[in-house]
Motif scaffolding. Structure first.
Motif, PDB file in Angstrom:
ATOM      1  N   GLY A 240       0.885  -1.176   0.106  1.00 37.14           N
ATOM      2  CA  GLY A 240      -0.014  -0.192   0.072  1.00 37.14           C
ATOM      3  C   GLY A 240       0.763   1.170  -0.044  1.00 37.14           C
ATOM      4  O   GLY A 240       1.787   1.604  -0.825  1.00 37.14           O
ATOM      5  N   GLN A 241       0.827   1.896   0.945  1.00 33.15           N
ATOM      6  CA  GLN A 241       1.533   3.314   1.153  1.00 33.15           C
ATOM      7  C   GLN A 241       2.408   3.193   2.416  1.00 33.15           C
ATOM      8  O   GLN A 241       3.003   4.148   2.996  1.00 33.15           O
ATOM      9  CB  GLN A 241       0.523   4.509   1.073  1.00 33.15           C
ATOM     10  CG  GLN A 241       0.418   5.045  -0.192  1.00 33.15           C
ATOM     11  CD  GLN A 241       1.281   5.545  -1.121  1.00 33.15           C
ATOM     12  OE1 GLN A 241       2.265   6.263  -0.678  1.00 33.15           O
ATOM     13  NE2 GLN A 241       1.609   5.208  -2.400  1.00 33.15           N
ATOM     14  N   TYR A 242       2.317   2.036   3.006  1.00 30.97           N
ATOM     15  CA  TYR A 242       3.097   1.687   4.078  1.00 30.97           C
ATOM     16  C   TYR A 242       4.630   1.243   4.056  1.00 30.97           C
ATOM     17  O   TYR A 242       4.880   0.332   3.272  1.00 30.97           O
ATOM     18  CB  TYR A 242       2.175   0.640   4.938  1.00 30.97           C
ATOM     19  CG  TYR A 242       1.141   1.111   5.744  1.00 30.97           C
ATOM     20  CD1 TYR A 242       0.996   1.574   7.104  1.00 30.97           C
ATOM     21  CD2 TYR A 242      -0.180   1.360   4.913  1.00 30.97           C
ATOM     22  CE1 TYR A 242      -0.028   2.156   7.761  1.00 30.97           C
ATOM     23  CE2 TYR A 242      -1.173   1.588   5.400  1.00 30.97           C
ATOM     24  CZ  TYR A 242      -1.188   1.998   6.974  1.00 30.97           C
ATOM     25  OH  TYR A 242      -2.415   2.621   7.459  1.00 30.97           O
ATOM     26  N   LEU A 243       5.576   1.793   4.757  1.00 32.41           N
ATOM     27  CA  LEU A 243       6.838   1.059   4.914  1.00 32.41           C
ATOM     28  C   LEU A 243       6.685   0.227   6.349  1.00 32.41           C
ATOM     29  O   LEU A 243       6.030   0.417   7.255  1.00 32.41           O
ATOM     30  CB  LEU A 243       7.896   2.316   5.233  1.00 32.41           C
ATOM     31  CG  LEU A 243       8.001   3.076   4.093  1.00 32.41           C
ATOM     32  CD1 LEU A 243       9.137   4.081   4.327  1.00 32.41           C
ATOM     33  CD2 LEU A 243       8.364   2.703   2.741  1.00 32.41           C
ATOM     34  N   ILE A 244       7.276  -1.203   6.079  1.00 31.20           N
ATOM     35  CA  ILE A 244       7.189  -2.066   7.199  1.00 31.20           C
ATOM     36  C   ILE A 244       8.791  -2.147   7.580  1.00 31.20           C
ATOM     37  O   ILE A 244       9.573  -2.453   6.759  1.00 31.20           O
ATOM     38  CB  ILE A 244       6.745  -3.417   6.441  1.00 31.20           C
ATOM     39  CG1 ILE A 244       5.276  -3.228   6.041  1.00 31.20           C
ATOM     40  CG2 ILE A 244       6.765  -4.437   7.811  1.00 31.20           C
ATOM     41  CD1 ILE A 244       4.852  -4.416   5.178  1.00 31.20           C
ATOM     42  N   VAL A 250       5.258   0.124  11.676  1.00 23.61           N
ATOM     43  CA  VAL A 250       4.792   0.425  10.338  1.00 23.61           C
ATOM     44  C   VAL A 250       4.534   1.873  10.253  1.00 23.61           C
ATOM     45  O   VAL A 250       4.263   2.499  11.317  1.00 23.61           O
ATOM     46  CB  VAL A 250       3.643  -0.280   9.716  1.00 23.61           C
ATOM     47  CG1 VAL A 250       3.923  -1.832   9.696  1.00 23.61           C
ATOM     48  CG2 VAL A 250       2.386   0.033  10.672  1.00 23.61           C
ATOM     49  N   ILE A 251       4.664   2.739   8.873  1.00 24.27           N
ATOM     50  CA  ILE A 251       4.370   4.091   9.117  1.00 24.27           C
ATOM     51  C   ILE A 251       3.577   4.098   7.589  1.00 24.27           C
ATOM     52  O   ILE A 251       3.923   3.756   6.441  1.00 24.27           O
ATOM     53  CB  ILE A 251       5.584   5.007   9.085  1.00 24.27           C
ATOM     54  CG1 ILE A 251       5.084   6.353   9.091  1.00 24.27           C
ATOM     55  CG2 ILE A 251       6.728   4.552   8.051  1.00 24.27           C
ATOM     56  CD1 ILE A 251       6.289   7.428   9.852  1.00 24.27           C
ATOM     57  N   ASN A 252       2.512   5.141   7.579  1.00 26.70           N
ATOM     58  CA  ASN A 252       1.971   5.315   6.498  1.00 26.70           C
ATOM     59  C   ASN A 252       2.510   6.477   5.951  1.00 26.70           C
ATOM     60  O   ASN A 252       2.236   7.652   6.452  1.00 26.70           O
ATOM     61  CB  ASN A 252       0.505   5.620   6.725  1.00 26.70           C
ATOM     62  CG  ASN A 252      -0.438   6.000   5.623  1.00 26.70           C
ATOM     63  OD1 ASN A 252       0.026   6.010   4.517  1.00 26.70           O
ATOM     64  ND2 ASN A 252      -1.825   5.912   5.948  1.00 26.70           N
ATOM     65  N   ILE A 253       3.253   6.605   4.863  1.00 24.78           N
ATOM     66  CA  ILE A 253       3.890   7.609   4.020  1.00 24.78           C
ATOM     67  C   ILE A 253       2.803   8.650   3.817  1.00 24.78           C
ATOM     68  O   ILE A 253       3.064   9.727   3.828  1.00 24.78           O
ATOM     69  CB  ILE A 253       4.726   7.211   3.138  1.00 24.78           C
ATOM     70  CG1 ILE A 253       6.195   6.245   3.558  1.00 24.78           C
ATOM     71  CG2 ILE A 253       5.305   8.257   2.174  1.00 24.78           C
ATOM     72  CD1 ILE A 253       6.846   6.975   4.591  1.00 24.78           C
ATOM     73  N   ARG A 254       1.794   8.240   3.039  1.00 21.46           N
ATOM     74  CA  ARG A 254       0.857   9.147   2.348  1.00 21.46           C
ATOM     75  C   ARG A 254       0.108  10.005   3.548  1.00 21.46           C
ATOM     76  O   ARG A 254       0.000  11.339   3.143  1.00 21.46           O
ATOM     77  CB  ARG A 254      -0.269   8.441   1.758  1.00 21.46           C
ATOM     78  CG  ARG A 254      -1.196   9.122   0.976  1.00 21.46           C
ATOM     79  CD  ARG A 254      -2.156   8.393   0.051  1.00 21.46           C
ATOM     80  NE  ARG A 254      -2.773   9.492  -0.903  1.00 21.46           N
ATOM     81  CZ  ARG A 254      -3.734   8.967  -1.731  1.00 21.46           C
ATOM     82  NH1 ARG A 254      -3.858   7.615  -1.902  1.00 21.46           N
ATOM     83  NH2 ARG A 254      -4.328   9.849  -2.797  1.00 21.46           N
ATOM     84  N   LYS A 255       0.174   9.620   4.692  1.00 22.76           N
ATOM     85  CA  LYS A 255      -0.352  10.382   5.780  1.00 22.76           C
ATOM     86  C   LYS A 255       0.318  11.641   6.083  1.00 22.76           C
ATOM     87  O   LYS A 255      -0.050  12.824   6.592  1.00 22.76           O
ATOM     88  CB  LYS A 255      -0.659   9.509   7.122  1.00 22.76           C
ATOM     89  CG  LYS A 255      -1.183  10.128   8.166  1.00 22.76           C
ATOM     90  CD  LYS A 255      -1.117   9.333   9.613  1.00 22.76           C
ATOM     91  CE  LYS A 255      -1.697   9.890  10.542  1.00 22.76           C
ATOM     92  NZ  LYS A 255      -1.911   9.112  11.899  1.00 22.76           N
ATOM     93  N   PHE A 256       1.637  11.705   5.771  1.00 18.71           N
ATOM     94  CA  PHE A 256       2.503  12.916   6.125  1.00 18.71           C
ATOM     95  C   PHE A 256       2.966  13.342   5.008  1.00 18.71           C
ATOM     96  O   PHE A 256       4.049  14.299   4.839  1.00 18.71           O
ATOM     97  CB  PHE A 256       3.808  12.205   6.898  1.00 18.71           C
ATOM     98  CG  PHE A 256       3.383  11.569   7.966  1.00 18.71           C
ATOM     99  CD1 PHE A 256       2.986  12.103   9.326  1.00 18.71           C
ATOM    100  CD2 PHE A 256       3.128  10.106   8.202  1.00 18.71           C
ATOM    101  CE1 PHE A 256       2.687  11.505  10.558  1.00 18.71           C
ATOM    102  CE2 PHE A 256       2.815   9.470   9.399  1.00 18.71           C
ATOM    103  CZ  PHE A 256       2.345  10.006  10.470  1.00 18.71           C
TER     104      PHE A 256
END
Length: 267
Positions: A240-244, A250-256
């Motif tokens: 998705g848009q998550y780096l694992i 995990v972090i949702n890159i799109r959120k930031f």
């Protein structure tokens, strides 16, 4: 490697495995080659609107300053709720934008993410939209001439099928339901209101998406640059848009979107 820039949604392309590029300012960093390596993402305390570029103390709708959030066509209500679109009535924040994004061919689709779901996207966004959601498989269900019609069709289908993704289940790495999407499409066709039956398609191609992940998290710990300005560890994969990362983080890159980030590779 050390690169500084304002972050935005990762770009993706469908290959044998989904290939990702992280956008930092004007640079596009291939991310697949960093999987298995140590990397560090450091939030430098500034946010710039992804539309107008002005500095803002808070990000709205994944990267906009408040004025752009309230006026930009990219943040109209119909982005999240297509049934609220009024472009077909000549009503929109920006009709030129609406011509391309709302008054163009839309795809109503079925996908397997955290389960079987229905969704809407522009035909030009296939399969990018499915990748961004972390779908394992997807199939076209219908094509409509505008976003409003697709949205109303989705609303009708929500009585029989989910329209949301549970991101934690999506990141589990398992196939949540071993469904045959072709059979599910045929089953759900019978539930479509007659007003929308003419938009159904006979396309039976199932798009299968494979993500570059070495190991999925077991007990997910969600990271946030607002709480953890320094994210560091071994990159285990991307979905998705998550780096694992290692240690089930995990972090949702799109959120930031719009956050000023320094990316470093670690020896």
């Amino acid at each position: 490697m050390e690169i500084v820039g304002n972050i935005s949604k990762m770009e993706s392309s469908r290959e044998e495995k989904v290939h990702y590029k992280m956008a930092l300012g004007n640079q596009k960093i291939p991310m697949n080659g960093l999987i298995g390596q140590g990397i560090q993402l450091e939030y430098l305390g500034k946010i710039h609107c992804i539309r107008c570029g002005r500095e803002t103390s808070k990000s709205f709708a994944q990267g906009y300053c408040y004025p752009c959030f309230t006026t930009a066509p990219e943040t109209e209500d119909c982005v999240l709720r297509p049934e609220l679109c009024r472009a077909h009535e000549g009503v929109a924040r920006d009709m030129e934008y609406a011509e391309k994004h709302c008054l163009s061919e839309q795809v109503v689709y079925l996908s397997i993410t955290s389960g079987l779901k229905v969704g809407v996207t522009r035909s030009s966004q296939v399969p990018t939209r499915w990748i961004d959601q972390g779908a394992l498989r997807a199939i076209e269900f219908a094509r409509t001439p505008n976003r409003y019609t697709a949205g109303m069709m989705e609303v009708a289908m929500k009585k029989h099928i989910m329209d949301k993704t549970n991101w934690r289940k999506m990141l589990s790495g398992s196939d949540p339901c071993h469904m045959d999407l072709v059979k599910e499409k045929e089953r759900l066709k019978a539930m479509v209101p007659e007003d929308f039956s003419s938009y159904l398609t006979e396309n039976s191609e199932v798009i299968v998406l494979n993500y570059p992940v070495e190991r999925y998290p077991e007990k997910i710990r969600s990271l946030s640059f607002d709480k953890d300005p320094l994210v560091s560890g071994v990159l285990m994969g991307i979905k998705g848009q998550y780096l694992i990362f290692d240690q089930d983080r995990v972090i949702n890159i799109r959120k930031f979107g719009g956050y000023l980030i320094r990316l470093r590779t670690l020896d």
